[in-house]
Structure formats: C-alpha cells, structure tokens
Design an enzyme around this catalytic site. Structure first.
Site, short mmCIF file in Angstrom:
data_model
loop_
_atom_site.label_atom_id
_atom_site.label_comp_id
_atom_site.label_asym_id
_atom_site.label_seq_id
_atom_site.Cartn_x
_atom_site.Cartn_y
_atom_site.Cartn_z
N PRO A 141 -4.79 20.13 5.84
CA PRO A 141 -4.80 18.67 5.94
C PRO A 141 -4.15 18.03 4.72
O PRO A 141 -4.27 18.53 3.61
CB PRO A 141 -6.27 18.32 6.05
CG PRO A 141 -7.04 19.53 5.70
CD PRO A 141 -6.13 20.71 5.83
N GLY A 143 -3.58 14.37 2.64
CA GLY A 143 -3.89 12.97 2.45
C GLY A 143 -2.63 12.27 1.96
O GLY A 143 -1.53 12.80 2.10
N PHE A 145 -1.69 11.77 -1.06
CA PHE A 145 -1.06 12.43 -2.20
C PHE A 145 -1.35 13.92 -2.28
O PHE A 145 -0.65 14.64 -2.96
CB PHE A 145 -1.53 11.78 -3.52
CG PHE A 145 -1.13 10.35 -3.62
CD1 PHE A 145 0.20 9.99 -3.58
CD2 PHE A 145 -2.09 9.36 -3.73
CE1 PHE A 145 0.57 8.67 -3.65
CE2 PHE A 145 -1.73 8.03 -3.81
CZ PHE A 145 -0.38 7.68 -3.77
N GLY A 146 -2.41 14.35 -1.63
CA GLY A 146 -2.79 15.75 -1.85
C GLY A 146 -2.95 16.54 -0.58
O GLY A 146 -3.23 16.01 0.49
N LYS A 147 -2.75 17.86 -0.72
CA LYS A 147 -3.03 18.78 0.38
C LYS A 147 -4.39 19.41 0.08
O LYS A 147 -4.72 19.64 -1.08
CB LYS A 147 -2.01 19.91 0.41
CG LYS A 147 -0.66 19.51 0.91
CD LYS A 147 0.21 20.76 0.92
CE LYS A 147 1.60 20.43 1.37
NZ LYS A 147 2.52 21.54 1.17
N VAL A 148 -5.14 19.74 1.13
CA VAL A 148 -6.45 20.34 0.89
C VAL A 148 -6.51 21.71 1.59
O VAL A 148 -6.31 21.81 2.80
CB VAL A 148 -7.59 19.43 1.38
CG1 VAL A 148 -8.94 20.07 1.12
CG2 VAL A 148 -7.52 18.06 0.71
N LYS A 163 -8.34 20.76 -3.42
CA LYS A 163 -7.42 19.64 -3.19
C LYS A 163 -6.34 19.70 -4.26
O LYS A 163 -6.64 19.72 -5.46
CB LYS A 163 -8.20 18.33 -3.26
CG LYS A 163 -7.35 17.10 -3.00
CD LYS A 163 -8.22 15.88 -2.79
CE LYS A 163 -7.41 14.61 -2.70
NZ LYS A 163 -8.21 13.45 -2.36
N ASP A 249 -13.54 3.64 1.21
CA ASP A 249 -12.63 4.22 2.21
C ASP A 249 -13.41 5.07 3.23
O ASP A 249 -13.03 6.20 3.53
CB ASP A 249 -11.55 5.07 1.50
CG ASP A 249 -10.26 5.14 2.31
OD1 ASP A 249 -10.14 4.39 3.31
OD2 ASP A 249 -9.39 5.95 1.96
N1 ATP Z 1 -14.14 19.03 0.80
C1 ATP Z 1 -13.38 19.10 1.89
N2 ATP Z 1 -13.62 19.99 2.86
C2 ATP Z 1 -12.85 20.06 3.97
N3 ATP Z 1 -11.80 19.26 4.21
C3 ATP Z 1 -11.50 18.35 3.28
C4 ATP Z 1 -12.26 18.21 2.08
N4 ATP Z 1 -11.72 17.20 1.36
C5 ATP Z 1 -10.70 16.74 2.08
N5 ATP Z 1 -10.54 17.42 3.23
C6 ATP Z 1 -9.52 17.21 4.27
O1 ATP Z 1 -8.31 16.80 3.65
C7 ATP Z 1 -7.94 15.51 4.12
C8 ATP Z 1 -7.29 14.72 3.00
O2 ATP Z 1 -8.20 14.67 1.90
P1 ATP Z 1 -8.41 13.35 1.06
O3 ATP Z 1 -8.80 12.24 1.98
O4 ATP Z 1 -9.34 13.66 -0.05
O5 ATP Z 1 -6.94 13.12 0.52
P2 ATP Z 1 -6.26 11.74 0.11
O6 ATP Z 1 -4.90 12.08 -0.40
O7 ATP Z 1 -7.15 11.02 -0.82
O8 ATP Z 1 -6.19 11.02 1.52
P3 ATP Z 1 -6.07 9.50 1.93
O9 ATP Z 1 -5.91 8.71 0.68
O10 ATP Z 1 -4.87 9.48 2.83
O11 ATP Z 1 -7.35 9.19 2.65
C9 ATP Z 1 -9.22 14.91 4.66
O12 ATP Z 1 -8.95 13.97 5.66
C10 ATP Z 1 -9.94 16.10 5.23
O13 ATP Z 1 -9.43 16.41 6.50
#
Ligand code: ATP
Length: 461
Positions: A141, A143, A145-148, A163, A249
C-alpha cells in the site's frame, strides 16, 4: 440544510457555533491508555549492559549522524531526538551516510547486532498478502509519501509494518504522537531507522489490511462488522481526545485490521491542542471525510474526528465515500463547497441501515460541533450494543461457538493467535488456504468474536 448563498450560510453557521461549548467537560488525562513519559518505563526494564546501547542525549544523536552505522535501543524521547536530528540535517550530509542508523523502542522483538539492524538481513520486507484478495504477488500500500511493507525480524520472527518515507518528505510530526502515546487502538511505534535516504518506521502490523482495502475487495460491510470497527476506532479516539489530540484524518484507509482489534494509523496530520479550539493554518484531512467546521478553517476541535468517523461509517455501509454517488468525482473536482453548503450527508446513508445506526450517524454528523456527540457518548449508543435478536447472524455464529458443534468453527477457535507469533517460514496448515465466502466471512468476523485466524503463513515464505 441548504443556504441561499455562501455568506449567509457562513453567518448562520457561525451563529450556531458556541466555541466555549466545544469541549463538553474537562479532558480526563491519564485515565485510559498510557502516555510514554520521558522514557522511564522503557529504561526501567533495561539492564546496565542494555543501557550502554541506549542513546542518552540529543548530542549523541548528532554524533550518530556524523558517525553512522549505529542502531541503538532507546526511549521515546531518544527516538524523537533522533528523528529531529535527521530532519534538521542537510540532505547533502545524509547522502554521505552509508549505513543504517536509528533508535528502536522494541528491545524484545527487534534484535540489534553490533549496532546494526540491516534491512534484508536482520529484518526482511515483504508485500502484504490479504486473505480476501486473489493469490498473486501481494501488494504494497502507498500513501501520499510512503510505501508500507510487512516486515519480519529474522531472529525473533516478529511481524511488523514498515513505512518507508523518503527523507525529504519526512517530518518528525509523523512519529511524535505514536512515540509519546500508547493505546491498544493506536498502532504502536517500534522504532525508526534512516537508511538509503529513506526513513523506515516500524510499527504494529495490521495484517488484515485497511478497512479501505476490505471495502474495495469485498464491497459494503455488514452492520455487525461496522459495529466492531466503530467500537475500536471510538476507543482510540476517546483516548486521543482525552489528551486533546485531533487525529485529523479518520478515514477507511487509516484504520487497519488485526485478528482481535483494529488500530488507527497515519498520525502525520495529528495535532495536540493547547487550547480548547485549534485554529489551523492549513486545511488538514481528506476532503470527502472532512467536517464542515474544518472546511471553514475558522477553528475546530476534537469533534471534527467524530464527524469524519460518521462519514467513514457511511463509506463502510454503502461501499462509497459520502457525496460521490450524488456528486460524481468526474464532475466535481473538489467537495469543499458541497460540504460547506450541504453537510451532513445523511442522504448517503443506505436504506438498509438499522434505525439505531442511523441515530448514531445523526449524532456523529451533527453539523454544530457543540451538539455533536463525543467519542464516549457514541460508545454508549444503542447501535453499538445490539441485542442478539437484532443480529441474527451474530447470534447463530455465537451460539455455534458456544456449543462448539460446527467443525470448521471449532477448528478456527483452536488456532493460536498466529497473527503475532506465526513465522514467515513455517509451513502452512491446510485450512488457511480455504477460499470462498465462508472463509471471507470468518476473516471479517475474526475480531468481532476474538476468533483467531492468522494470515496464511506459507504465502509469505
Ligand atoms: N501499521 C500498518 N499496518 C498495516 N497496513 C498499514 C499500516 N500503516 C499503514 N498501512 C497501509 O498503508 C497505507 C498508507 O499508509 P499511511 O496512511 O500511513 O501513509 P500516508 O502516506 O500517510 O497516506 P495518506 O497521507 O495518503 O493517508 C494505509 O492506507 C494502509 O493501507
């Protein structure tokens, strides 16, 4: 309510805003969950030998950056010092850093070897495999800025989420709340590493994927699943709000599922209020889930998260975020004006929604924040405590569990909690490969019933 024109709408809205009533009662600090204080709780559990590896001052962290190749155990404040140092270090200096460095909070499950915690050696990163998605290479997945990734410590076999955030996009605020506050419905932070220009944040893994992934794969959720998710999120919000923290959020992609609980993730926009009202300098959140007061940018409080949970429940019930069915994204590049003019989106609640859940939504989506229910009030709503008669499906599964007559359920109830402990290397037992609707149903119910069914481990191995 529809307004004749925008100004009249704003005036009418403001007339209804009573800022002094925003927070209904004195926030109750330290009652639920645990605030991590100055590292005492971590340090007390370390031996002197361990303490030698603990980063003690910000100065050490600065030398850390200048003398790379060190990963250490530390406290929450050590970790915050470390990420601040990383974020204040010019990227040209970070370019010269050849080895990983960082601070880990989880001494038990993450094994540092001679100052190293190497990606692909001491910890492996994998794509996620979700039981309800077709077999395939898995997915990572992303987001904004980041991949998780799913991560696993090679020694302890602890499974985590990792992340990855490119250092130029990383802000210490991304980890501050998770480092300082602990609650069972907030993804626990295990540590932060800096390696190859990328910050790696290790945290508790939601191995059931996010609520959004489940919605995208399986469609609208059933009400008893929504009840369970809502209870979990509300407990997390009750804790955050008692500390005057606004998540900012709340949405399906920021709720991740585990075998026995759901947790909130993504604290990059989170703010701890100093006063009873937070007056933002920027618009924080994701449009479709935003409250009208947040859109207005004149000041809001923790109740904005409650509204976002209301819109998230609509998404879980209907399979789509509010607004988009009536105002297709192709025709409406922004929903801010619609939210300002037309909120709350009660018309998006599906017909099939129970009267009790509809009432909960009306209370969560109340336009005037002072009149909107708090997390504690919503947790007491009838909708979240359905009688067995109203939940025939739960009743039959529950009774099947109690009586232990159904062979498949008995098999599931006998499994140990492999979400935490199972290994990526162990052989899979046959039943975790089962496909079909009953399998998916049980996966969805795992948390609701504390049924324990870990992810199919052979898929990772
Ligand atoms: N602890 C976790 N366990 C499982 N999946 C996770 C976890 N943290 C994040 N993810 C997955 O990764 C995705 C992106 O993570 P996150 O929302 O933290 O990133 P982001 O870059 O801040 O995203 P955005 O700002 O677009 O909401 C989440 O929607 C979820 O599907």
């Amino acid at each position: 309510m529809e307004y004749e024109n925008e100004n009249a709408g704003i005036e009418l809205f403001l007339a209804h805003m009573n800022i002094e009533d925003f927070i209904q009662e004195a926030e109750n600090f330290y009652c639920v969950g645990e605030e991590v204080e100055a590292g005492v709780s971590f340090e007390e559990s370390f031996s002197q030998e361990d303490m030698d590896e603990i980063v003690e001052t910000p100065q050490d962290l600065i030398s850390h950056v200048q003398n790379p190749g060190k990963v250490r155990y530390g406290t929450a404040s050590d970790l915050l010092d470390f990420v601040n140092t990383v974020s204040n270090t010019p990227s040209s200096s970070l370019l010269e850093v050849g080895e990983e460095m960082g601070v880990l909070l989880n001494k038990t499950d993450m094994v540092i070897k001679e100052g190293h915690y190497r990606i692909d050696l001491d910890v492996l990163l994998f794509p996620w495999k979700l039981t309800y998605k077709p077999q395939g290479p898995g997915h990572v997945p992303k987001g904004s800025f980041g991949k998780v990734h799913l991560a696993q410590d090679t020694k302890t076999r602890k499974r985590m989420a990792c992340k990855l955030i490119p250092v130029e996009h990383f802000k210490p605020a991304d980890v501050e709340i998770q480092a300082r506050f602990r609650h069972e419905n907030i993804a626990e932070l295990y540590g932060a590493l800096m390696w190859e220009q990328t910050v790696h944040l290790f945290m508790e893994a939601g191995e059931g994927g996010s609520v959004l992934e489940k919605l995208d794969s399986c469609g609208p959720m059933r009400e008893f699943e929504i009840i369970w998710v809502s209870q979990q999120v509300l407990r997390g919000l009750e804790y955050l709000h008692s500390h005057k923290i606004i998540h900012h959020d709340i949405k399906p992609s920021n709720i991740v599922l585990m075998s026995a609980k759901a947790v909130l993730v993504d604290f990059g926009l989170t703010v701890q209020m100093k006063d009873d009202v937070y007056v933002p300098r920027d618009l924080r959140g994701t449009e479709m889930y935003m409250s009208p007061e947040l859109v207005l940018c004149r000041g809001h409080n923790t109740k904005t998260d409650i509204y976002s949970l209301g819109t998230t429940i609509i998404h879980m019930l209907s399979g789509s975020p509010p607004w988009v069915r009536r105002y297709p994204r192709t025709a409406y590049p922004s929903y801010l004006y619609i939210i300002h003019k037309q909120a709350p989106p009660l018309e998006d609640i599906p017909e099939s929604c129970s009267p009790a859940m509809r009432r909960l939504l009306e209370h969560a989506l109340e336009r005037v924040p002072a009149r909107r229910s708090s997390a504690t009030e919503l947790l007491n709503e009838e909708a979240l405590h359905p009688s067995r008669e109203d939940q025939p499906r739960c009743w039959s599964l529950d009774s099947a569990l109690e009586e232990g007559t159904h062979p498949l359920l008995r098999q599931h109830s006998q499994l140990s909690d492999s979400t935490q402990d199972s290994s990526l290397y162990t052989e899979d037992s046959g039943h975790s490969k089962k496909k079909g609707s009953l399998y998916v149903d049980l996966g969805a119910l795992a948390g609701y019933y504390n049924l324990v069914r870990g992810p199919p481990s052979s898929e990772y191995g």
